[in-house]
Design a protein around this motif. Structure first.
Motif, short mmCIF file in Angstrom:
data_model
loop_
_atom_site.label_atom_id
_atom_site.label_comp_id
_atom_site.label_asym_id
_atom_site.label_seq_id
_atom_site.Cartn_x
_atom_site.Cartn_y
_atom_site.Cartn_z
N LYS A 1 0.83 -1.21 0.00
CA LYS A 1 0.00 0.00 0.00
C LYS A 1 0.86 1.26 0.00
O LYS A 1 0.57 2.23 -0.70
N ILE A 2 1.92 1.25 0.77
CA ILE A 2 2.81 2.41 0.83
C ILE A 2 3.50 2.63 -0.51
O ILE A 2 3.66 3.76 -0.97
N ASP A 3 3.88 1.56 -1.17
CA ASP A 3 4.60 1.65 -2.44
C ASP A 3 3.69 1.89 -3.64
O ASP A 3 4.18 2.15 -4.73
N ASP A 4 2.39 1.81 -3.45
CA ASP A 4 1.43 1.99 -4.55
C ASP A 4 1.46 3.45 -5.02
O ASP A 4 1.08 4.36 -4.30
N SER A 5 1.89 3.65 -6.24
CA SER A 5 2.01 5.01 -6.77
C SER A 5 0.83 5.38 -7.68
O SER A 5 0.85 6.43 -8.32
N ASP A 6 -0.19 4.54 -7.75
CA ASP A 6 -1.36 4.81 -8.58
C ASP A 6 -2.33 5.73 -7.84
O ASP A 6 -2.93 5.35 -6.84
N PRO A 7 -2.52 6.96 -8.31
CA PRO A 7 -3.39 7.92 -7.63
C PRO A 7 -4.83 7.44 -7.48
O PRO A 7 -5.56 7.92 -6.60
N HIS B 1 -5.77 4.81 -6.23
CA HIS B 1 -5.86 4.12 -4.94
C HIS B 1 -5.64 5.05 -3.75
O HIS B 1 -5.67 4.62 -2.61
N TRP B 2 -5.38 6.31 -4.01
CA TRP B 2 -5.11 7.26 -2.94
C TRP B 2 -6.41 7.75 -2.33
O TRP B 2 -7.47 7.72 -2.94
N VAL B 3 -6.33 8.23 -1.11
CA VAL B 3 -7.48 8.77 -0.40
C VAL B 3 -7.18 10.22 -0.05
O VAL B 3 -6.09 10.53 0.41
N LEU C 1 -7.12 13.54 2.09
CA LEU C 1 -6.92 13.70 3.52
C LEU C 1 -8.25 13.93 4.26
O LEU C 1 -8.49 13.34 5.31
N ASN C 2 -9.12 14.76 3.70
CA ASN C 2 -10.41 15.01 4.37
C ASN C 2 -11.28 13.75 4.39
O ASN C 2 -12.02 13.52 5.35
N GLN C 3 -11.19 12.90 3.37
CA GLN C 3 -11.91 11.63 3.37
C GLN C 3 -11.37 10.71 4.46
O GLN C 3 -12.13 10.02 5.14
N LEU C 4 -10.07 10.70 4.61
CA LEU C 4 -9.45 9.88 5.64
C LEU C 4 -9.87 10.33 7.02
O LEU C 4 -10.23 9.52 7.87
N ARG C 5 -9.85 11.64 7.24
CA ARG C 5 -10.29 12.17 8.52
C ARG C 5 -11.73 11.77 8.82
O ARG C 5 -12.07 11.41 9.94
N GLN C 6 -12.57 11.84 7.80
CA GLN C 6 -13.98 11.48 7.98
C GLN C 6 -14.11 9.99 8.32
O GLN C 6 -14.86 9.62 9.22
N ARG C 7 -13.37 9.15 7.62
CA ARG C 7 -13.42 7.71 7.90
C ARG C 7 -12.98 7.40 9.34
O ARG C 7 -13.55 6.54 10.01
N LEU C 8 -11.93 8.09 9.77
CA LEU C 8 -11.40 7.83 11.11
C LEU C 8 -12.30 8.34 12.22
O LEU C 8 -12.24 7.85 13.34
N SER C 9 -13.12 9.32 11.90
CA SER C 9 -14.01 9.87 12.94
C SER C 9 -15.31 9.10 13.06
O SER C 9 -16.08 9.35 13.97
N GLU C 10 -15.59 8.19 12.16
CA GLU C 10 -16.84 7.42 12.20
C GLU C 10 -16.81 6.38 13.30
O GLU C 10 -15.87 5.89 13.75
#
Length: 64
Positions: free
Chosen positions: A43-49, A51-53, A55-64
């Protein structure tokens, strides 16, 4: 110290200390999991955009 004693002590920790303990225990568990390490490295090495998330989507996922 028994497991029951540990559990009792954890209930008396402040929420931030409980989160730190959870993170520490999770790191101990994943440290020994080679499959998890490989998957995380992929996942860290995946350079295909695609598959990227965002930052605001990540924050929303983590707050659920």
């Amino acid at each position: 110290m028994s497991l029951d004693q540990l559990k009792s002590q954890v209930t008396h920790l402040a929420p931030q200390e409980q989160r730190e303990l959870i993170a520490y225990m999770h790191s101990l568990q994943t440290e020994r999991d080679d499959g998890f390490k490989r998957q995380l490295a992929q996942k860290i090495d995946d350079s295909d955009p695609v598959h990227w998330v965002e930052l605001n989507q990540l924050r929303q996922r983590l707050s659920e």
